[in-house]
Design an enzyme around this catalytic site. Structure first.
Site, mmCIF file in Angstrom:
data_model
loop_
_atom_site.group_PDB
_atom_site.id
_atom_site.type_symbol
_atom_site.label_atom_id
_atom_site.label_comp_id
_atom_site.label_asym_id
_atom_site.label_seq_id
_atom_site.Cartn_x
_atom_site.Cartn_y
_atom_site.Cartn_z
ATOM 1 N N ASN A 133 0.838 -1.193 0.000
ATOM 2 C CA ASN A 133 0.000 0.000 0.000
ATOM 3 C C ASN A 133 0.876 1.247 0.000
ATOM 4 O OD1 ASN A 133 -2.960 0.795 0.396
ATOM 5 N ND2 ASN A 133 -1.882 2.128 1.839
ATOM 6 N N GLU A 196 -0.942 1.337 -4.913
ATOM 7 C CA GLU A 196 -1.068 2.663 -5.530
ATOM 8 C C GLU A 196 0.129 3.000 -6.440
ATOM 9 O OE1 GLU A 196 -1.813 1.861 -2.479
ATOM 10 O OE2 GLU A 196 -3.846 2.571 -2.076
ATOM 11 N N ASP A 243 -5.628 21.265 9.070
ATOM 12 C CA ASP A 243 -5.953 20.350 7.980
ATOM 13 C C ASP A 243 -6.645 21.090 6.825
ATOM 14 O OD1 ASP A 243 -6.309 17.976 6.503
ATOM 15 O OD2 ASP A 243 -6.441 16.817 8.328
HETATM 16 MN MN MN Z 1 -4.641 1.397 -0.592
#
Ligand code: MN
Length: 428
Positions: A133, A196, A243
């Site tokens: 990942n 990804e 954020d």
């Molecule tokens: Mn993922």
């Protein structure tokens, strides 16, 4: 040699160089907030140069994805997520060890009230029991070899919990300074098990990668900074941090990152994303726009445009322009948009004559084409976003506005048109 990485992208597409050295204490915020084009700069004491505002515009995102329109870019992203392409393994570049560890990545202080200096463009690469990942997580730096990582309960969290369940820390490789297509892929959400970096490889028509020095995790070629470490069983307070919404996110107990080594490639560049800046909103929002576009396209004849608005952090508010065949299409578009992007809070559906990038034009559509007792959809107590301070425990009300004109609506719904060329009349 710079092709592939962030520096290669900047050399190909242009940038401005900032003279002198930028102060890691609030100085980077000033230069990134004052411009919206790509910049290359040097942070005081950091051994590697830094890029910023790389994909702070839609135009730059399209260049990164080599697409000529948004629908083409959305299609490309969606196709890459379902058809990832294996990485091409190549030799590792000569990396140097950074003397001040995480501070050299570089760690930067952005706003008053934050818990410490942060890494923001940090992509976490982890492989556990055959599942790899890559995702972007901020790191609050508390020492040369220690950070605290905000890990939302998604894929990295799952790998981390599995490792911890087996009594192990999770080996992670953190990279900064990559081609923006790698960033966009890392910000997208393919299903668990789709790596990804292989999505990025599909986007770029092939991506070279080398093995990280300690864990042997794949690292995209051209990366500016490579950090080897462990996401440990230990937790500690992370935050506050500004954020995407431009508000201070709360302090939470989060996993501690223990660092074995921070390495940099002197020929490449690192990357700083300004929190709550345009690039932040674009990286969060663009992949979600693609998912909204796909979901709404299933239920209406044609989606003209999708925007997650910059003022909502590219996350909470969507404007969607559709062509409809039936007066109920806009309501179905609202429901599909909420399904396509579960964090979405407010959505306005408009006709194609409305400019989705102009809040005034959208307000005009609401003023002239919307009636609340007929055109409003409210869903109570749905799952919302932790970024929204008004949504306690992640529960939110979702609101959709159908601001499209009725199909049988007459000329009274049209914008007045001007006849150009009559501004100056000759007077005798
Ligand atoms: Mn993922």
């Amino acid at each position: 040699m710079a092709e592939g990485g962030l520096r290669g992208f900047l050399e190909d597409h242009g940038y401005k160089r900032v003279d002198g050295e930028v102060d890691p204490e609030y100085g980077v915020t000033e230069i990134l907030a004052s411009g919206d084009g790509p910049l290359l700069f040097r942070v005081k004491r950091a051994p590697v140069e830094c890029g910023g505002n790389i994909v702070s515009s839609r135009h730059a995102v399209l260049k990164a994805l080599n697409a000529s329109s948004e629908p083409e870019a959305y299609e490309k992203l969606l196709k890459a997520m379902s058809n990832p392409l294996p990485l091409k393994v190549s030799g590792a570049p000569r990396l140097k060890e950074a003397p001040r560890g995480l501070y050299d990545a570089p760690a930067v202080r952005f706003y008053e009230g934050e818990g410490g200096p942060y890494l923001t463009a940090s992509i976490f690469i982890a492989c556990w029991r055959g599942v790899c990942n890559a995702s972007i997580h901020r790191v609050m730096v508390v020492g040369e070899r220690e950070g605290r990582v905000r890990v939302v309960p998604r894929h990295l969290w799952r790998l981390y919990r599995e490792a911890v369940g087996e009594g192990s820390d999770l080996p992670v490789t953190v990279v900064l300074g990559v081609h923006p297509a790698v960033l966009l892929a890392s910000a997208s959400s393919p299903r668990l098990g789709v790596f990804e970096l292989e999505v990025a490889s599909a986007l770029l028509g092939g991506l070279d990668a080398f093995e990280s020095p300690l864990h042997g995790n794949p690292v995209p070629s051209g990366a500016g900074v490579v950090i080897e470490g462990w996401l440990t069983r230990e937790t500690a307070p992370e935050g506050p941090f500004v954020d995407a919404t431009g508000t201070l996110d709360v302090v939470r107990e989060q996993p501690v990152l223990k660092v074995e080594g921070v390495y940099y490639d002197p020929d490449q560049a690192s990357h700083v994303i300004l929190p709550a800046g345009r690039e932040h909103a674009m990286l969060m929002g663009f992949p979600r726009e693609a998912q909204i576009w796909a979901a709404v396209s299933q239920v209406v004849p044609r989606v003209h445009a999708v925007r997650l608005t910059p003022a909502s952090g590219g996350w909470l508010h969507a404007i969607i322009a559709i062509e409809k065949n039936h007066d109920g299409d806009a309501k179905n578009a609202i429901m599909a948009a909420f399904a396509g992007h579960p964090s979405l809070k407010h959505v306005v559906v408009v006709d194609p004559d409305i400019d989705v990038d102009d809040p005034g034009d959208v307000e005009w559509a609401i003023a002239t084409r919307f009636q609340a007792d007929r055109d409003l959809v409210i869903v109570r107590n749905a799952r919302g976003s932790t970024l929204d301070p008004s949504a306690p425990h992640g529960l939110t009300a979702k609101v959709g506005l159908d601001a499209t004109k009725p199909l049988e609506g007459g000329v009274e719904y049209e914008k007045a048109t001007r006849i150009p060329g009559r501004g100056f009349v000759k007077v005798r």
